[in-house]
Design a protein around this motif. Structure first.
Motif, PDB file in Angstrom:
ATOM      1  N   GLY A  96       6.168  43.969 -18.240  1.00  0.00           N
ATOM      2  CA  GLY A  96       6.515  42.822 -18.777  1.00  0.00           C
ATOM      3  C   GLY A  96       7.372  41.681 -18.120  1.00  0.00           C
ATOM      4  N   GLY A  97       7.864  40.732 -18.800  1.00  0.00           N
ATOM      5  CA  GLY A  97       8.690  39.591 -18.122  1.00  0.00           C
ATOM      6  C   GLY A  97       7.753  38.955 -17.008  1.00  0.00           C
ATOM      7  N   ARG A  98       8.578  38.438 -16.172  1.00  0.00           N
ATOM      8  CA  ARG A  98       7.844  37.669 -15.198  1.00  0.00           C
ATOM      9  C   ARG A  98       7.684  38.439 -13.825  1.00  0.00           C
ATOM     10  NH1 ARG A  98       4.686  34.283 -16.848  1.00  0.00           N
ATOM     11  NH2 ARG A  98       4.484  33.382 -15.003  1.00  0.00           N
ATOM     12  N   SER A  99       8.263  39.256 -13.680  1.00  0.00           N
ATOM     13  CA  SER A  99       8.416  40.097 -12.379  1.00  0.00           C
ATOM     14  C   SER A  99       6.985  40.450 -12.028  1.00  0.00           C
ATOM     15  CB  SER A  99       9.476  41.204 -12.450  1.00  0.00           C
ATOM     16  OG  SER A  99       9.092  42.238 -13.448  1.00  0.00           O
ATOM     17  N   PHE A 100       6.205  41.000 -12.955  1.00  0.00           N
ATOM     18  CA  PHE A 100       4.901  41.386 -12.531  1.00  0.00           C
ATOM     19  C   PHE A 100       4.008  40.477 -12.109  1.00  0.00           C
ATOM     20  CE2 PHE A 100       3.590  40.294 -16.666  1.00  0.00           C
ATOM     21  CZ  PHE A 100       2.328  39.718 -16.561  1.00  0.00           C
ATOM     22  N   ALA A 101       4.269  39.188 -12.780  1.00  0.00           N
ATOM     23  CA  ALA A 101       3.446  37.835 -12.130  1.00  0.00           C
ATOM     24  C   ALA A 101       3.673  37.561 -10.932  1.00  0.00           C
ATOM     25  CB  ALA A 101       3.333  36.899 -13.212  1.00  0.00           C
ATOM     26  N   ASP A 102       5.159  37.639 -10.571  1.00  0.00           N
ATOM     27  CA  ASP A 102       5.464  37.126  -9.279  1.00  0.00           C
ATOM     28  C   ASP A 102       5.187  38.232  -8.366  1.00  0.00           C
ATOM     29  OD1 ASP A 102       6.847  35.025 -10.458  1.00  0.00           O
ATOM     30  OD2 ASP A 102       8.713  36.340 -10.479  1.00  0.00           O
ATOM     31  N   ARG A 103       4.966  39.519  -8.562  1.00  0.00           N
ATOM     32  CA  ARG A 103       4.706  40.549  -7.540  1.00  0.00           C
ATOM     33  C   ARG A 103       3.014  40.210  -7.099  1.00  0.00           C
ATOM     34  NH1 ARG A 103       7.518  43.945 -10.784  1.00  0.00           N
ATOM     35  NH2 ARG A 103       5.744  44.891 -11.512  1.00  0.00           N
ATOM     36  N   ASP A 104       2.251  40.140  -8.368  1.00  0.00           N
ATOM     37  CA  ASP A 104       0.954  39.704  -8.103  1.00  0.00           C
ATOM     38  C   ASP A 104       0.625  38.544  -7.433  1.00  0.00           C
ATOM     39  OD1 ASP A 104      -0.465  41.708  -9.543  1.00  0.00           O
ATOM     40  OD2 ASP A 104      -0.587  40.666 -11.525  1.00  0.00           O
ATOM     41  N   ARG A 105       1.406  37.506  -7.520  1.00  0.00           N
ATOM     42  CA  ARG A 105       1.267  36.215  -7.020  1.00  0.00           C
ATOM     43  C   ARG A 105       1.555  36.413  -5.502  1.00  0.00           C
ATOM     44  NH1 ARG A 105       4.951  33.784  -9.213  1.00  0.00           N
ATOM     45  NH2 ARG A 105       3.449  33.002 -11.143  1.00  0.00           N
ATOM     46  N   GLN A 106       2.711  37.027  -5.181  1.00  0.00           N
ATOM     47  CA  GLN A 106       3.026  37.288  -3.584  1.00  0.00           C
ATOM     48  C   GLN A 106       2.125  38.121  -2.963  1.00  0.00           C
ATOM     49  OE1 GLN A 106       5.489  35.847  -1.841  1.00  0.00           O
ATOM     50  NE2 GLN A 106       4.813  36.914  -0.411  1.00  0.00           N
ATOM     51  N   GLY A 107       1.779  39.158  -3.786  1.00  0.00           N
ATOM     52  CA  GLY A 107       0.810  40.316  -2.984  1.00  0.00           C
ATOM     53  C   GLY A 107      -0.663  39.416  -2.780  1.00  0.00           C
ATOM     54  N   ALA A 108      -1.127  38.706  -3.390  1.00  0.00           N
ATOM     55  CA  ALA A 108      -2.256  37.894  -3.293  1.00  0.00           C
ATOM     56  C   ALA A 108      -2.205  37.088  -2.132  1.00  0.00           C
ATOM     57  CB  ALA A 108      -2.892  37.287  -4.590  1.00  0.00           C
ATOM     58  N   ARG A 109      -1.082  36.185  -2.173  1.00  0.00           N
ATOM     59  CA  ARG A 109      -1.244  35.239  -0.994  1.00  0.00           C
ATOM     60  C   ARG A 109      -0.966  35.841   0.333  1.00  0.00           C
ATOM     61  NH1 ARG A 109       3.355  31.522  -4.239  1.00  0.00           N
ATOM     62  NH2 ARG A 109       1.898  30.109  -5.113  1.00  0.00           N
ATOM     63  N   SER A 110      -0.179  37.349   0.387  1.00  0.00           N
ATOM     64  CA  SER A 110       0.077  37.763   1.475  1.00  0.00           C
ATOM     65  C   SER A 110      -1.378  38.422   2.125  1.00  0.00           C
ATOM     66  CB  SER A 110       1.059  38.828   1.358  1.00  0.00           C
ATOM     67  OG  SER A 110       2.451  38.525   0.941  1.00  0.00           O
ATOM     68  N   PHE A 111      -1.932  39.048   1.327  1.00  0.00           N
ATOM     69  CA  PHE A 111      -3.402  39.600   1.525  1.00  0.00           C
ATOM     70  C   PHE A 111      -4.307  38.513   2.039  1.00  0.00           C
ATOM     71  CE2 PHE A 111      -7.289  41.551   0.882  1.00  0.00           C
ATOM     72  CZ  PHE A 111      -7.171  42.894   1.172  1.00  0.00           C
ATOM     73  N   ALA A 112      -4.339  37.433   1.361  1.00  0.00           N
ATOM     74  CA  ALA A 112      -5.164  36.422   1.836  1.00  0.00           C
ATOM     75  C   ALA A 112      -5.010  35.874   3.246  1.00  0.00           C
ATOM     76  CB  ALA A 112      -5.166  35.224   0.965  1.00  0.00           C
ATOM     77  N   ASP A 113      -3.756  35.592   3.279  1.00  0.00           N
ATOM     78  CA  ASP A 113      -3.307  35.181   4.764  1.00  0.00           C
ATOM     79  C   ASP A 113      -3.536  36.525   5.761  1.00  0.00           C
ATOM     80  OD1 ASP A 113      -2.341  32.725   3.602  1.00  0.00           O
ATOM     81  OD2 ASP A 113      -0.265  33.393   3.463  1.00  0.00           O
ATOM     82  N   ALA A 114      -3.236  37.502   5.765  1.00  0.00           N
ATOM     83  CA  ALA A 114      -3.472  38.566   6.465  1.00  0.00           C
ATOM     84  C   ALA A 114      -4.707  38.716   6.853  1.00  0.00           C
ATOM     85  CB  ALA A 114      -2.895  39.882   6.113  1.00  0.00           C
ATOM     86  N   ALA A 115      -5.878  38.696   5.637  1.00  0.00           N
ATOM     87  CA  ALA A 115      -6.955  38.780   6.080  1.00  0.00           C
ATOM     88  C   ALA A 115      -7.778  37.621   6.840  1.00  0.00           C
ATOM     89  CB  ALA A 115      -7.829  38.684   4.726  1.00  0.00           C
ATOM     90  N   ALA A 116      -7.256  36.340   6.715  1.00  0.00           N
ATOM     91  CA  ALA A 116      -7.763  35.274   7.527  1.00  0.00           C
ATOM     92  C   ALA A 116      -7.320  35.629   9.008  1.00  0.00           C
ATOM     93  CB  ALA A 116      -6.890  34.252   7.000  1.00  0.00           C
ATOM     94  N   ALA A 140      -6.971  38.186  10.208  1.00  0.00           N
ATOM     95  CA  ALA A 140      -7.684  39.442  10.948  1.00  0.00           C
ATOM     96  C   ALA A 140      -9.140  39.193  11.160  1.00  0.00           C
ATOM     97  CB  ALA A 140      -7.674  40.541  10.002  1.00  0.00           C
ATOM     98  N   GLY A 141      -9.672  37.977  10.659  1.00  0.00           N
ATOM     99  CA  GLY A 141     -10.871  37.702  10.827  1.00  0.00           C
ATOM    100  C   GLY A 141     -12.117  38.303   9.681  1.00  0.00           C
ATOM    101  N   VAL A 142     -11.514  38.886   8.529  1.00  0.00           N
ATOM    102  CA  VAL A 142     -12.248  39.317   7.564  1.00  0.00           C
ATOM    103  C   VAL A 142     -13.159  38.718   7.010  1.00  0.00           C
ATOM    104  CG1 VAL A 142     -12.162  40.367   5.541  1.00  0.00           C
ATOM    105  CG2 VAL A 142     -10.191  41.017   6.910  1.00  0.00           C
ATOM    106  N   GLY A 143     -14.617  39.009   6.894  1.00  0.00           N
ATOM    107  CA  GLY A 143     -15.871  38.340   6.584  1.00  0.00           C
ATOM    108  C   GLY A 143     -15.873  37.769   5.051  1.00  0.00           C
ATOM    109  N   ARG A 144     -15.175  38.781   4.198  1.00  0.00           N
ATOM    110  CA  ARG A 144     -15.106  38.475   2.730  1.00  0.00           C
ATOM    111  C   ARG A 144     -14.081  39.173   1.954  1.00  0.00           C
ATOM    112  NH1 ARG A 144     -21.126  39.453   0.718  1.00  0.00           N
ATOM    113  NH2 ARG A 144     -21.133  37.234   1.593  1.00  0.00           N
TER     114      ARG A 144
END
Length: 518
Positions: A87-107, A109-113
Motif C-alpha cells: 500500500g501507500g506510495r512506496s511500492f509505486a516508487d520501487r516499481d518506478r525506480q526498478g524499471a528505470r534501472s533495468f531499462a538503462d542497464a539493458a541498453a 548491455a546491448g540487450v535486443g528486446r
C-alpha cells in the motif's frame, strides 16, 4: 528427455524467476530451445527448482543497478516480471525506480528486446494505484533505448495465480456472497498456459516492435460469472451473489483476507483493479504469434486444468518423493502456501523396532478381518453410517488376506497406488463431501528398524466439506494416533518377515492409477 539448447541459441534472462509466472516461464523457454539465465534477489531460492541444473542462475536486484551488469551481459531478450506489492506510495516508487534501472542497464548491455507482462486497463479512466503502477512500468520500458514488448493481461487462470486463488476460495467457501457492484464489470481472463505461449513467442518476434499488445482468452464475462464457472467446474451448486453499492475495495480486501488464505496485502491491490473493466482493446498479437495448438483455452477448460491436480491429489510433497507437477496450470512447489486449493491433512511418523519387511507385511494385510488397528467401535459405527447413506461401508472386505494389488477394493477404500515394500495409498469410496486418501509408507531406519509414515489427506468439497472435516477433527488423535501406535506394536510382535530381493508380482511397481471397477 532434457536436451540442452545449442550454444548459439538466444539467451533469455528471466527476472522474478522465483515468482509465479517466472517459475513457469523458465521451463517453457527451455522447451522452446532457448538458453536461460534465471535472476533472483536470493539465488538460494532457486536451488530446489527442477530446472535448476539446466539454467544459469544469477543473483541481482533491480533496486541495485550495479548488480544488473553481470545479469544482462550477453542477453538477447530480457523478461521483466517484477512487481512490488503493498500500500501507500512506496511500492509505486520501487516499481518506478526498478524499471528505470533495468531499462538503462539493458541498453548499456546491448540487450535486443525487453518483454514485460502488465495488466489490461481501460483508457481515459483514473486507475487504481496498483494498475497505475503497472502501466507506468510499461511506459518506462517502452520509452527506453531497448525495444520493449509489453503484454497486458487480465485475470490469469491457473493454480497459484493470486486472482485465481481468490476466486477459488470464495466459490468453495461461500454458497451465498454479498459482493460489491463492480463484480459485474466485464473481464477477459486468460489461461496461464496461453500467457506463457505469448511470452515465449515474444522472444522471437520479427523486427523490433516497441508497443503494447493486449492478450486475452476467448471468453468475456463478469467476475461474478467467473465465480459461477468455477462452481460448475468444481461440481458445486450455483453460488448466490448479491451485489451492494457500499463495499469499498478496502473493505472487500479485508473480507477476502478473512475468508480466504490469500493475504490482505496481496488481495487489496487485486481487488482494487476489479473496479476497472479488463477487456482486450485489440488482438494484433494473434497475427504475429499463432495461437497455441488447439486454439486459446476457454474459461471452463482453464479452470478444469487448474483443478485437475487437486482432484487427482498431487502427492508430489509426500515424504518419499519430491517431483514437480507438470502443467503450468498446476500448483508447483515454489508457489505460495496459500495456493493450490484447500487440502486438509493429518501426518504422522513413528520409529518401529521391526524390519521394513515385517512392517510392510502388517500394512499390506490391513483391513478386512484384521481391521484397521484403531478404535474398532468408531470404525464399525462409521461403516454403518456409510451404508445407511448408500456407501459401501466395511462390507467389501478384501480380495486376498495378505496381498494387495492396484484397483483392489479394501473395505470402503480402493488401492490407488502400491509400491510393494514402500508405499500404499488408498482412496476413500465412502460417502463424504469431498475426496479422501490414506497413505501408509515404510522407510528403513538408519541403525536398524524402520519408520512408519502415515498420512490422511482430505480435499473438501465446498463449505459442507470443510465443515465435515472440522466436525471429525477432534477424533483424529484417537483414530489416526491409535492406528499408528497399534500398527507399530503389531509389527514389533510379529515374526520377522523374509527380506525380499525382487518381486515378480505385476502390481509391485505400479506408477499409474487404475479406474474403479466397482
Amino acid at each position: 528427455m532434457n536436451t540442452p539448447a545449442p550454444h548459439d541459441a538466444p539467451l533469455a534472462l528471466v527476472t522474478g524467476a522465483s515468482g509465479y509466472i517466472g517459475g513457469r516461464l523458465v521451463p517453457a523457454l527451455l522447451d522452446a530451445g532457448l538458453r536461460v539465465r534465471a535472476m533472483a534477489r536470493h539465488a538460494d531460492r532457486l536451488e530446489d527448482r527442477p530446472w535448476r541444473n539446466r539454467v544459469e542462475v544469477v543473483e541481482a536486484d533491480v533496486q541495485d543497478p550495479a548488480s544488473l551488469e553481470a545479469a544482462l551481459d550477453g542477453v538477447d531478450v530480457a523478461y521483466y516480471l517484477i512487481h512490488a506489492m503493498g500500500g501507500g506510495r512506496s511500492f509505486a516508487d520501487r516499481d518506478r525506480q526498478g524499471a528505470r534501472s533495468f531499462a538503462d542497464a539493458a541498453a548499456r548491455a546491448g540487450v535486443g528486446r525487453i518483454v514485460y507482462l502488465g495488466g489490461i486497463h481501460p483508457e481515459g479512466e483514473e486507475l487504481s494505484a496498483h494498475m497505475a503502477s503497472r502501466k507506468e512500468v510499461g511506459d518506462i520500458l517502452l520509452a527506453g533505448a531497448v525495444p520493449a514488448v509489453v503484454l497486458r493481461a487480465a485475470v490469469i487462470l491457473g493454480s497459484g495465480s493470486a486472482s485465481f486463488e481468490i476466486m477459488r476460495h470464495l466459490s468453495e467457501r461461500l454458497p451465498v456472497m454479498i459482493a460489491p457492484q463492480w463484480l459485474r464489470n466485464r473481464i477477459q481472463p486468460i489461461a496461464v498456459r496461453d500467457v506463457l505461449h505469448y511470452l515465449v513467442g515474444a522472444a522471437r518476434l520479427d523486427g523490433a516492435p516497441n508497443r503494447t499488445f493486449d492478450v486475452g482468452g476467448p471468453d468475456v464475462l463478469t467476475f461474478a460469472e467467473l465465480l459461477q464457472a468455477y462452481a460448475r467446474a468444481a461440481g458445486l451448486p450455483q453460488r448466490r451473489i448479491l451485489t451492494v453499492p457500499v463495499l469499498t475495495p478496502r473493505l472487500a480486501s479485508h473480507w477476502i483476507g478473512l475468508v480466504t488464505p490469500v493475504p490482505t496485502g496481496i488481495a487489496r491491490p487485486l481487488v482494487e483493479s476489479l473496479i476497472h473493466e479488463s477487456v482486450a482493446a485489440e488482438t494484433d498479437l494473434r497475427a504475429l504469434i499463432p495461437a497455441p495448438e488447439g486454439g486459446l483455452t476457454s474459461v471452463d477448460r482453464a479452470i478444469e486444468l487448474a483443478l485437475a491436480r487437486v482432484r487427482e491429489l498431487d502427492v508430489a510433497t509426500a515424504w518419499h518423493s519430491a517431483t514437480p507437477a507438470g502443467a503450468p496450470s498446476s500448483p508447483l512447489p515454489e508457489d505460495p502456501e496459500w495456493s493450490g486449493g484447500i487440502v486438509r491433512g493429518d501426518e504422522r511418523q513413528r520409529p518401529v523396532d521391526a524390519s521394513p519387511e515385517t512392517l510392510w507385511a502388517v500394512l499390506e494385510g490391513i483391513g478386512g478381518r484384521r481391521g484397521w488397528y484403531s478404535w474398532r467401535l468408531g470404525w464399525i459405527s462409521r461403516g454403518l453410517m456409510d451404508r445407511l447413506v448408500g456407501g459401501p461401508g466395511l462390507r467389501r472386505g478384501r480380495r486376498h488376506p495378505d496381498r494387495l494389488a492396484v484397483g483392489d477394493a479394501l473395505d470402503w477404500w480402493r488401492v490407488e497406488r502400491l509400491e510393494r515394500g514402500r508405499l500404499l495409498r488408498l482412496r476413500a469410496e465412502m460417502r463424504v463431501p469431498g475426496q479422501a486418501w490414506l497413505e501408509l509408507g515404510v522407510q528403513e531406519r538408519e541403525g536398524g528398524g524402520s519408520i512408519l509414515h502415515q498420512r490422511a489427506i482430505y480435499h473438501p468439497h465446498g463449505l459442507l466439506g470443510d465443515l465435515y472435516w472440522w466436525a471429525v477433527w477432534p477424533f483424529h488423535g484417537i483414530v489416526f494416533g491409535g492406528m499408528q501406535r497399534n500398527i507399530a506394536r503389531a509389527a514389533e510382535a510379529a515374526p520377522p518377515a523374509p527380506r525380499r530381493t525382487a518381486d515378480a508380482d505385476p502390481h509391485t511397481d505400479t506408477d499409474t492409477d487404475t479406474e474403479d471397477t466397482a
